[in-house]
Design a protein around this motif. Structure first.
Motif: not given
Length: 367
Positions: A77-86, A191-201, A228-235
């Protein structure tokens, strides 16, 4: 007219996406964190957090990344938002290669790519008011609003279910769910087009999780957002996703639409993850076999050769230790990286074996 005709940073020949077209494309995305020791800080190894990801995200869809802690979801997720350099690979957003784009050129793109952070307590500055936090994107991007920043912020607060009167309050005056709503309001400001949500809940109470998930779905429909949703809760993932990518030790081992993945998982690791999902129906629960993986997750500093899951897999054979299975399509819209896929027809099993012989993965052991 292609994007390259008007934008010097665009990939030649790529047309601006429309509804149903690719918004984001990732090829061989890699991130290795160097390990340095000694007085001269020489590199003695690397943490292979993300190692060769390939996937696309279509405009308006929700792609979820799931897997155990340490599999590389948040780093991706941080790579996609360029918070990290690939370290390697390619990220193309709306036809523009942003993989190694400079901070100056990335600044305008920050309007289109935003991130919702996991911790609603740590992602908000405790010294700033809600108005200043949510209004920061307007100031940083020098965006002029029709009725002033304060009015725009109050409208955003209403949009996410908060009161405009919260404008002058501080983060410590809110609950965890309300703080996450503040973070979502800040993310929506431009009003972004892409949101990367890192385990928002994940940091919220169960009763609040459903409210935030429903809010994200409503906002997606209203503003045509792509997640792009990052999660570990499969429900939660099953409820919100269009497609799901399962990660293990920095690699995608299965990628499929939600229905296919939950009803007919093909990778043993996916099957093990799904077997751990709680089922409220006791009759169904008693009929399901719980798969318990043996051993701990190997270290990303020195991952197992070939198939990285073979040290914990009950189906592993000799070929799994010497040939990495490539991520290939075994059914329409369903990709898996396994020599012996679950729930597969004889034809699909033959396809998997043939792919391993003709196109082994990068981690295959050389003779």
């Amino acid at each position: 007219m292609t994007t390259a005709d008007t934008d010097p940073t665009a990939v030649p020949g790529v047309v601006e996406p429309e509804i149903g077209e690719e918004l984001l494309s990732v090829n061989n995305l890699t991130k290795h964190f160097p390990i340095r020791r000694g007085l001269l800080q020489r590199q003695v190894g690397a943490v292979q957090a993300v190692d060769g990801l390939d996937f696309t995200v279509t405009k308006g869809e929700t792609l979820s990344l799931v897997g155990e802690s340490g599999c590389g979801k948040t780093t991706t997720g941080r790579l996609l938002t360029r918070l990290l350099e690939p370290s390697d690979g390619r990220i193309v957003f709306e036809g523009r290669d942003i993989t190694h784009m400079s901070e100056g050129k990335m600044r305008p793109l920050r309007r289109d790519v935003q991130m919702i952070f996991q911790d609603p307590y740590g992602s908000l500055n405790p010294r700033h008011t809600v108005g200043k936090i949510v209004g920061a994107p307007f100031k940083l991007q020098k965006v002029q609003t029709e009725n002033g920043v304060k009015k725009a912020v109050q409208e955003l607060l209403e949009l996410v279910g908060l009161s405009p009167e919260h404008y002058n309050r501080y983060p410590h005056e809110f609950s965890g769910g309300q703080r996450q709503r503040i973070g979502i309001a800040r993310t929506l400001a431009l009003r972004p087009k892409l949101i990367v949500a890192d385990e928002p809940v994940s940091a919220l109470d169960v009763s609040i999780q459903a409210q935030v998930v429903n809010l994200l779905e409503d906002l997606q429909e209203e503003f045509d957002l792509t997640y792009v949703m990052i999660a570990h809760d499969l429900s939660v993932v099953r409820h919100v996703s269009d497609r799901v990518a399962v990660m293990y030790l920095g690699k995608i081992v299965e990628l499929a639409d939600r229905v296919s993945l939950y009803e007919k998982p093909m990778h043993p690791y996916t099957l093990a993850l799904l077997s751990a999902v709680p089922i409220p129906d006791t009759a169904r629960k008693s009929k399901r076999e719980r798969i318990r993986l043996v051993g701990d997750v190997p270290s990303p500093i020195n991952p197992p050769p070939a198939c990285r899951f073979h040290t914990r897999c009950w189906k592993a054979q000799d070929i799994c230790k010497v040939v990495e299975p490539p991520l290939i399509q075994l059914a329409p819209g369903h990709q898996s990286a396994c020599h012996f896929p679950e729930n597969a027809t004889p034809e699909q099993e033959a396809t998997a074996m043939k792919a391993a012989e003709t196109n082994p993965g990068r981690d295959s052991v050389k003779a």
